[in-house]
Write an enzyme that holds these catalytic residues in place. Sequence first.
Site: not given
Length: 499
Positions: A152, A176, A179, A229, A284, A384
């Site tokens: 995301f 993909k 969402e 992740s 990240c 994290e």
Amino acid sequence: MVRVERISHWIAGVEFTGAGARGGPVFNPATGEQTAEVLFADAADIDAAVDVAEEAAVSWSETSLARRTELLFKMRALLDERSGEIARLITRDHGKVLADAIGEVARGLENVDFACGIASHLAGRYSEQASSALDVYSFRQPLGVVAGITPFNFPAMVPLWMCANAIACGNAFILKPSEKDPHAPMHIAALLAEAGIPDGVFNVINGDKTAVDHLLEHPAIRAVSFVGSTPVARNVYQEAARTGKRVQALGGAKNHLVVLPDADIDQAADAAVSAAFGSAGERCMAISVVVAVGASPEPLIGGIAKRLFELRIGNGLDPDSEMGPLITDEHRHRVASYLESASAQGAHVVVDGREHPLAKGPGFFLGASLIDEVTPEMDCYRDEIFGPILSVVHAADLDEAIGLLNASPWGNGAAIFTRDGRAARRFQHEVQVGMVGVNVPIPVPVGYFSFGGWKQSLFGDMHIYGLDGIHFYTRPKVVTSRWPAPAAGGLDFRFPKHE
Ligand code: NAD
């Protein structure tokens, strides 16, 4: 009842509603309102996308490099021209401030820049006269249908990391996206169609784990690029390998910024705050740990705290905002829970973001937090967090700092701030991460290098984008060739030896 927009999929150059009966909410995190519902693909929707992509890949791979390059330049020009639209969609779904979203699109465009040089990146090698009257040459060919699964936090840049090279190499690509913020990837799909990328070469399948699982199982998908992740990255790596696919799976991170006592403390504090709280820490490559080296870290910690009190938090579309909200309410609560556990485990919460006035509002805001006296066994150090919390760990010297970093299971990026070239040289040599910054807190490499971590931050052999990307999306073929004279020949049962 308020009607919300429905977001479907993008297959064969048009929106595709599909058969999937499930969907999920998309929010504006700055207000907390649901703005859309995104459809979740089921297996039949994925099959439809793969069928289209398989057919498109055949003609696309036969399209000349000259024509592919021409279309990539058109794609680049259109994405650049409409980058403001893409950036606004990013801010609306994700929450990051508009200037940051504009930067995200610009960094994504670097990958299209690189892909525009595809004719040169794919140039093969030729050895004439490798043996008597025998030539050996090699070139690379596309794989067919490849898939990208993206997180995301960079809904435009990470898809562009993957698709620019994948398409340039002659593959058809199925994205993909997350969402949680599907507007930007869907808009990019429409722009690629407008630029003339043939139908079926770039497709978007929206969905969740069900869609990912089916992509991983589908025999026609030859390669999978994943960014997200660590637990999901590990699983994608294992499943894709089990089904015989090529895979690169980039995972999470815990990036340390080491500040040596000789560093310019104001520059280091600016860098720590920018890199930790830009995009509300949802990067990240965000700095989540400062390693304060030496006996007197107070000016650094005080400098960071002072900047946090001055940080302007608000709606990302407001030009005055420097930090926006988190992606969901659930994530906000998860991030805030680390302040609780840090206190309980003996750390000192210097600035507590839960006290920010917006932290109680309907938007998914949380103020910036600073935790000092953090030690490696604390939850806030081990996990994290992916939010606006910066931990400070103390180290006596550079040896201890490097030891701390190298004991971490994460290995995405690390930075050092110092005026000592010898110390910086030693750090870059010894630190076990994939990307290093020397007086640069977010060392995301330029598009013609490559991006990737070590250890639990990357599962797979190759980094993403740059020449690694070209190699990932193609396979080599080597030809050994001789054109003998008509009368030459005869049996020879020896293993071929070159003379
Ligand atoms: P995520 O792992 O939750 O989701 C990533 C993608 O996987 C999404 O498309 C999601 O729909 C899908 N997914 C989620 N759960 C799944 C499951 N159980 N099985 C199969 N698919 C699943 O990650 P996120 O929250 O969207 O993104 C944030 C994470 O991504 C952070 O950990 C961050 O460090 C990481 N990230 C890494 C890099 C990198 O280059 N290493 C870059 C950006 C983000």
